[in-house]
Scaffold this active site. Structure first.
Site, PDB file in Angstrom:
ATOM      1  NE  ARG A  68       2.028  -0.433  -1.379  1.00  0.00           N
ATOM      2  CZ  ARG A  68       3.211  -0.019  -0.942  1.00  0.00           C
ATOM      3  NH1 ARG A  68       4.173   0.270  -1.801  1.00  0.00           N
ATOM      4  NH2 ARG A  68       3.441   0.094   0.344  1.00  0.00           N
ATOM      5  CG  HIS A  72      -0.858   3.559  -0.544  1.00  0.00           C
ATOM      6  ND1 HIS A  72       0.371   3.496   0.042  1.00  0.00           N
ATOM      7  CD2 HIS A  72      -1.363   2.307  -0.457  1.00  0.00           C
ATOM      8  CE1 HIS A  72       0.611   2.251   0.464  1.00  0.00           C
ATOM      9  NE2 HIS A  72      -0.432   1.511   0.157  1.00  0.00           N
ATOM     10  CB  SER A  82      -3.678  14.244  -0.861  1.00  0.00           C
ATOM     11  OG  SER A  82      -4.203  12.958  -0.613  1.00  0.00           O
ATOM     12  CG  ASN A  97       2.068   6.815   1.030  1.00  0.00           C
ATOM     13  OD1 ASN A  97       1.465   5.792   0.670  1.00  0.00           O
ATOM     14  ND2 ASN A  97       1.444   7.877   1.508  1.00  0.00           N
ATOM     15  CG  HIS A 193      -2.146  -7.585  -1.776  1.00  0.00           C
ATOM     16  ND1 HIS A 193      -2.293  -7.667  -0.413  1.00  0.00           N
ATOM     17  CD2 HIS A 193      -1.825  -6.278  -2.031  1.00  0.00           C
ATOM     18  CE1 HIS A 193      -2.079  -6.476   0.127  1.00  0.00           C
ATOM     19  NE2 HIS A 193      -1.801  -5.618  -0.829  1.00  0.00           N
ATOM     20  CB  THR A 194      -4.171 -10.642  -8.081  1.00  0.00           C
ATOM     21  OG1 THR A 194      -3.960 -11.521  -9.170  1.00  0.00           O
ATOM     22  CG2 THR A 194      -4.567  -9.317  -8.668  1.00  0.00           C
ATOM     23  CG  ASP A 256      -5.235 -14.543 -12.133  1.00  0.00           C
ATOM     24  OD1 ASP A 256      -4.790 -14.216 -11.017  1.00  0.00           O
ATOM     25  OD2 ASP A 256      -4.663 -15.371 -12.859  1.00  0.00           O
TER      26      ASP A 256
HETATM   27  C1  HEM Z   1      -5.521  -4.033   4.680  1.00  0.00           C
HETATM   28  C2  HEM Z   1      -5.198  -3.500   3.513  1.00  0.00           C
HETATM   29  C3  HEM Z   1      -3.837  -3.539   2.898  1.00  0.00           C
HETATM   30  C4  HEM Z   1      -2.611  -3.718   3.471  1.00  0.00           C
HETATM   31  C5  HEM Z   1      -2.279  -3.926   4.946  1.00  0.00           C
HETATM   32  C6  HEM Z   1      -1.640  -3.689   2.415  1.00  0.00           C
HETATM   33  C7  HEM Z   1      -0.285  -3.807   2.597  1.00  0.00           C
HETATM   34  C8  HEM Z   1       0.637  -3.884   1.584  1.00  0.00           C
HETATM   35  C9  HEM Z   1       2.044  -4.077   1.774  1.00  0.00           C
HETATM   36  C10 HEM Z   1       2.738  -4.180   3.111  1.00  0.00           C
HETATM   37  C11 HEM Z   1       2.624  -4.150   0.558  1.00  0.00           C
HETATM   38  C12 HEM Z   1       4.093  -4.354   0.240  1.00  0.00           C
HETATM   39  C13 HEM Z   1       4.754  -3.001   0.114  1.00  0.00           C
HETATM   40  C14 HEM Z   1       6.244  -3.077  -0.049  1.00  0.00           C
HETATM   41  O1  HEM Z   1       6.860  -4.095   0.196  1.00  0.00           O
HETATM   42  O2  HEM Z   1       6.842  -2.073  -0.435  1.00  0.00           O
HETATM   43  C15 HEM Z   1       1.581  -3.998  -0.416  1.00  0.00           C
HETATM   44  C16 HEM Z   1       1.770  -4.015  -1.772  1.00  0.00           C
HETATM   45  C17 HEM Z   1       0.769  -3.815  -2.682  1.00  0.00           C
HETATM   46  N1  HEM Z   1      -0.534  -3.492  -2.404  1.00  0.00           N
HETATM   47 FE1  HEM Z   1      -1.415  -3.546  -0.601  1.00  0.00          FE
HETATM   48  N2  HEM Z   1      -2.277  -3.502   1.234  1.00  0.00           N
HETATM   49  C18 HEM Z   1      -3.613  -3.402   1.489  1.00  0.00           C
HETATM   50  C19 HEM Z   1      -4.603  -3.187   0.552  1.00  0.00           C
HETATM   51  C20 HEM Z   1      -4.385  -3.001  -0.774  1.00  0.00           C
HETATM   52  C21 HEM Z   1      -5.406  -2.634  -1.711  1.00  0.00           C
HETATM   53  C22 HEM Z   1      -6.857  -2.361  -1.344  1.00  0.00           C
HETATM   54  C23 HEM Z   1      -4.802  -2.565  -2.936  1.00  0.00           C
HETATM   55  C24 HEM Z   1      -5.399  -2.214  -4.271  1.00  0.00           C
HETATM   56  C25 HEM Z   1      -6.645  -2.266  -4.556  1.00  0.00           C
HETATM   57  C26 HEM Z   1      -3.420  -2.918  -2.744  1.00  0.00           C
HETATM   58  C27 HEM Z   1      -2.519  -3.034  -3.756  1.00  0.00           C
HETATM   59  C28 HEM Z   1      -1.196  -3.377  -3.587  1.00  0.00           C
HETATM   60  C29 HEM Z   1      -0.299  -3.672  -4.677  1.00  0.00           C
HETATM   61  C30 HEM Z   1      -0.665  -3.737  -6.155  1.00  0.00           C
HETATM   62  C31 HEM Z   1       0.944  -3.926  -4.109  1.00  0.00           C
HETATM   63  C32 HEM Z   1       2.237  -4.241  -4.859  1.00  0.00           C
HETATM   64  C33 HEM Z   1       2.949  -2.939  -5.181  1.00  0.00           C
HETATM   65  C34 HEM Z   1       4.186  -3.089  -6.059  1.00  0.00           C
HETATM   66  O3  HEM Z   1       4.524  -4.183  -6.489  1.00  0.00           O
HETATM   67  O4  HEM Z   1       4.820  -2.046  -6.308  1.00  0.00           O
HETATM   68  N3  HEM Z   1      -3.200  -3.140  -1.422  1.00  0.00           N
HETATM   69  N4  HEM Z   1       0.392  -3.830   0.222  1.00  0.00           N
END
Ligand code: HEM
Length: 367
Positions: A68, A72, A82, A97, A193-194, A256
């Site tokens: 993530r 970001h 940054s 963030n 989000h896997t 996966d």
């Molecule tokens: C439209 C694009 C995206 C949106 C709206 C989005 C939104 C979010 C949100 C709301 C969360 C939960 C955060 C929390 O509860 O604190 C999340 C978690 C996460 N996102 Fe995304 N995301 C997007 C794209 C991506 C991309 C492109 C990646 C990586 C290539 C990514 C990787 C992750 C990961 C790995 C988590 C889990 C983080 C953790 O467990 O600490 N996301 N995302």
């Protein structure tokens, strides 16, 4: 017929063009194993990998945190670290963030490379290398990363234009397109989000009152909605629980394609995750990834493309990932001695950059 004067002007213009293109390639040129030979015989990528592996051994949730973090960082003003800069209105203070984790492992990797090779390896590259290692440790295969980035000089919360979880597919496609990323890139990158988790507050509306209907989101499998309601009760409490983004319990920490299978079964957690399985612009690709065996390779390629986002602004190799290399060599002023505030002056050696967010730097501030 070209006159001598016109010929000279043409020659100068050509030299100018060549210089301009060369300086452009200095900003933009990334290459696989850029650090080879730059730290003597030491292997920079191996040093970062060992720090990440040690941390992953104690806490595998560092993998989604780093994944993530790369998104970001790269989505906002390119991959320039940054997001790592401390400051009272720097990027890390922006709402999307606030739950980003893993800054300490980047600090540890930076300390490890600085110890053998000071001033050579950028924090921006460390994010990219560490994320690759974390993905690989989580079963996602090992893709080759490009390196050679500089660290940015600017970090402003107001620059943070990350998509919200309720963004529509159309708006998300447009947001990714503004960064030079295609619909396929977007669908593949959402495969991030896997692994990892989301806080209830970010999808609670889908469980109780979707779009002010007073009912749950009809696109969510009712049995999932019911189970999630017990983890995410509809009362105002100070506790914001978390749930896995990949609802397949056997695979929620493995990189996966199971996430795509889950969203096809209407078991997506975030609204955007569910929508890409239903929207006509994205559902075919979601189906193809869910049914294929090459997700890891394609995800790796998309991560490299995400990693290539740059903004062309000047940069440096930071000494500390949390602060620009501010020239602060003079002894404290009388005012600083009086107030006890050992503030940084907010001027760089290069004298460039917008430092509004960086005028005060607290060393060793926690995540
Ligand atoms: C439209 C694009 C995206 C949106 C709206 C989005 C939104 C979010 C949100 C709301 C969360 C939960 C955060 C929390 O509860 O604190 C999340 C978690 C996460 N996102 Fe995304 N995301 C997007 C794209 C991506 C991309 C492109 C990646 C990586 C290539 C990514 C990787 C992750 C990961 C790995 C988590 C889990 C983080 C953790 O467990 O600490 N996301 N995302």
């Amino acid at each position: 017929m070209v006159t001598p004067r016109a010929g000279a002007a043409l020659g100068l213009a050509l030299v100018g063009l060549v210089l301009a293109s060369l300086s452009g390639s200095c900003h933009g040129a990334l290459q696989v194993r850029f650090y080879n030979g730059k730290c003597g015989v030491m292997d920079v990528e191996a040093i970062v990998a060992s720090v990440v592996a040690a941390r992953f051994g104690k806490d595998p949730t560092i993998a989604p945190a780093l994944l993530r973090m790369q998104f970001h960082d790269c989505f906002v003003t390119g991959c320039d670290a940054s997001i790592l800069l401390d400051g009272k209105s720097s990027e890390k203070t922006a709402p999307p963030n606030l739950s980003v984790r893993g800054y300490d492992v980047i600090d540890a990797a930076k300390a490890a490379v600085e110890a053998i090779c000071p001033g050579v390896v950028s924090c921006a590259d460390i994010i990219i290398m560490a994320t690759r290692d974390a993905v690989s440790l989580s079963g996602g295969g090992r893709y080759k990363v490009e390196t050679g980035r500089k660290d940015g000089l600017v970090s402003l919360a107001s620059n943070v234009d990350l998509p919200a979880p309720s963004i529509s597919v159309n708006d998300s496609i447009a947001a990714f397109a503004r960064k030079g990323l295609t619909v396929s890139d977007m669908v593949l990158l959402l495969g991030g989000h896997t692994i990892g988790v989301a806080h209830c507050s970010l999808f609670q509306d889908r469980l109780y009152n979707f779009q002010n209907t007073g009912k749950p989101d009809p696109t969510m499998d009712p049995s999932l909605a019911s189970a999630l309601r017990s983890t995410c009760p509809n009362q105002q409490t100070s506790v914001d629980n978390i749930v896995n983004l990949d609802q397949n319990p056997a695979s929620s920490s493995i990189v996966d394609n199971s996430f795509y299978k889950q969203i096809l079964a209407r078991r997506g957690i975030l609204q955007i995750d569910q929508e890409i399985a239903l929207d006509k612009q994205t559902k075919d690709l979601v189906g193809a990834i869910a049914g294929s065996f090459d997700f890891s390779a394609r995800f790796g390629q998309a991560m490299v493309k995400l990693g290539a986002l740059q903004n062309g602004s000047p940069g440096e190799i930071r000494q500390s990932c949390r602060a620009i290399n501010t020239a602060r060599k003079q002894p404290p002023s009388k005012e600083e001695q009086r107030t006890g505030q050992m503030g940084w002056t907010g001027r760089t050696r290069r004298g460039g950059g917008d430092l509004r967010a960086l005028s005060i730097h607290k060393r060793g501030s926690s995540d």
